[in-house]
Design a protein around this motif. Structure first.
Motif, PDB file in Angstrom:
ATOM      1  N   ILE A 203       0.863  -1.173   0.000  1.00 20.41           N
ATOM      2  CA  ILE A 203       0.000   0.000   0.000  1.00 20.41           C
ATOM      3  C   ILE A 203       0.900   1.224   0.000  1.00 20.41           C
ATOM      4  O   ILE A 203       1.792   1.336   0.855  1.00 20.41           O
ATOM      5  CB  ILE A 203      -0.944   0.030   1.214  1.00 20.41           C
ATOM      6  CG1 ILE A 203      -1.890  -1.168   1.196  1.00 20.41           C
ATOM      7  CG2 ILE A 203      -1.749   1.336   1.234  1.00 20.41           C
ATOM      8  CD1 ILE A 203      -2.801  -1.256   2.408  1.00 20.41           C
ATOM      9  N   GLU A 204       0.681   2.121  -0.949  1.00 20.70           N
ATOM     10  CA  GLU A 204       1.462   3.352  -1.019  1.00 20.70           C
ATOM     11  C   GLU A 204       0.597   4.532  -0.610  1.00 20.70           C
ATOM     12  O   GLU A 204      -0.542   4.665  -1.064  1.00 20.70           O
ATOM     13  CB  GLU A 204       2.008   3.569  -2.429  1.00 20.70           C
ATOM     14  CG  GLU A 204       3.065   2.551  -2.835  1.00 20.70           C
ATOM     15  CD  GLU A 204       3.630   2.824  -4.216  1.00 20.70           C
ATOM     16  OE1 GLU A 204       3.126   3.747  -4.896  1.00 20.70           O
ATOM     17  OE2 GLU A 204       4.565   2.108  -4.625  1.00 20.70           O
ATOM     18  N   PHE A 205       1.147   5.375   0.256  1.00 23.79           N
ATOM     19  CA  PHE A 205       0.488   6.597   0.691  1.00 23.79           C
ATOM     20  C   PHE A 205       1.299   7.770   0.149  1.00 23.79           C
ATOM     21  O   PHE A 205       2.470   7.915   0.471  1.00 23.79           O
ATOM     22  CB  PHE A 205       0.429   6.654   2.224  1.00 23.79           C
ATOM     23  CG  PHE A 205      -0.244   7.887   2.770  1.00 23.79           C
ATOM     24  CD1 PHE A 205      -1.627   7.983   2.789  1.00 23.79           C
ATOM     25  CD2 PHE A 205       0.500   8.945   3.270  1.00 23.79           C
ATOM     26  CE1 PHE A 205      -2.260   9.112   3.293  1.00 23.79           C
ATOM     27  CE2 PHE A 205      -0.121  10.074   3.777  1.00 23.79           C
ATOM     28  CZ  PHE A 205      -1.506  10.161   3.791  1.00 23.79           C
ATOM     29  N   GLU A 206       0.678   8.550  -0.729  1.00 29.36           N
ATOM     30  CA  GLU A 206       1.353   9.653  -1.414  1.00 29.36           C
ATOM     31  C   GLU A 206       2.645   9.172  -2.075  1.00 29.36           C
ATOM     32  O   GLU A 206       3.677   9.836  -2.035  1.00 29.36           O
ATOM     33  CB  GLU A 206       1.612  10.810  -0.445  1.00 29.36           C
ATOM     34  CG  GLU A 206       0.324  11.431   0.089  1.00 29.36           C
ATOM     35  CD  GLU A 206       0.549  12.653   0.953  1.00 29.36           C
ATOM     36  OE1 GLU A 206       1.569  12.668   1.683  1.00 29.36           O
ATOM     37  OE2 GLU A 206      -0.280  13.580   0.906  1.00 29.36           O
ATOM     38  N   GLY A 207       2.582   7.984  -2.671  1.00 30.30           N
ATOM     39  CA  GLY A 207       3.683   7.471  -3.464  1.00 30.30           C
ATOM     40  C   GLY A 207       4.742   6.669  -2.737  1.00 30.30           C
ATOM     41  O   GLY A 207       5.672   6.152  -3.360  1.00 30.30           O
TER      42      GLY A 207
END
Length: 245
Positions: A62-66
């Motif tokens: 899971i990526e948060f803001e990349g």
């Protein structure tokens, strides 16, 4: 093209031999209300728990803001809020003390805690209950407070897990307005709900999970148009019947 806040990449989750998620991939945009739908056992609670870092994924990312959330879980958690389905307030503390405790948990300075407390109490109409303990609250006000507490540290993303379950219809509608207000302030909302009218009224887009897989992601209006149905509930029933054949 909307800016992506959260990118879920081939997330799988197994509990022993049971595969709860079989490879979920989707993007959640900044500033949207994203409805997560599915029958019991579809995987929506598992997915929201993984997004909230309550449980690790068995596979995927899971990526948060990349950036992968697993590179710095503490930093990611400082940007998300969670409102669980079952209230977990400290009944020995007043509402004000519960809010201050939440602010302290996230390491907020005393002046910021006071600013956030004042703003949230006004936003959720909690002034008259601030000095009282949680057990005096009705179900609707308890949920208001739970949402307010999840926003104490000013997160970019908040996860609302069945926020109106068991509430009277008019109380549900009042909470809908509060949830819509979150979007106006720029907060991204992941909403898990069994109420299809709720998802239709609140969500910019909905994701239907079925047996651990993404069945579709689209806007409620587009789904109603594609399926030639008057409401999202009829679309959902048609989808489930289609999957059962």
């Amino acid at each position: 093209m909307p800016e992506i806040l959260l990118s879920i990449k081939n997330v799988k989750k197994s509990y022993g031999k049971k595969q709860a998620l079989k490879g979920v991939s989707l993007d959640i945009y900044k500033g949207e209300i994203f409805g997560l739908l599915g029958v019991n056992g579809a995987g929506k609670t598992t997915l929201s728990s993984i997004i909230a870092t309550l449980h690790p994924a068995s596979e995927g990312d899971i990526e948060f803001e990349g950036t992968s959330i697993y590179k710095n879980v503490a930093s990611y958690r400082a940007n998300i809020g969670l409102c669980p389905q079952r209230p977990n307030l400290d009944l020995n503390l007043t509402l004000e003390q519960n809010l201050r405790l939440s602010g302290s948990y996230y390491g907020l300075p005393a002046d910021v805690v006071q600013q956030r407390l004042d703003a949230l109490v006004k936003q959720f109409d909690l002034e008259q209950y601030l000095s009282q303990k949680a057990y005096v609250l009705s179900g609707g006000y308890k949920q208001r407070f739970m949402i307010a507490r999840s926003l104490m540290h000013n997160p970019k993303l908040v996860i609302l897990d069945e926020p109106t379950v068991g509430l009277d219809p008019h109380i549900r509608r009042q909470l809908w307005d509060k949830i819509k207000d979150l979007k106006k302030t720029g907060v991204t909302v992941i909403l898990t709900t069994h109420y299809l009218d709720e998802a239709e009224q609140l969500s910019d887009r909905v994701c239907v999970l079925d047996q651990g897989l993404v069945k579709l992601v689209d806007t409620p209006d587009k789904l109603k148009s594609d399926f030639k149905m008057k409401n999202l509930e009829d679309v959902f029933i048609a989808l489930m019947q289609e999957g059962a054949q």
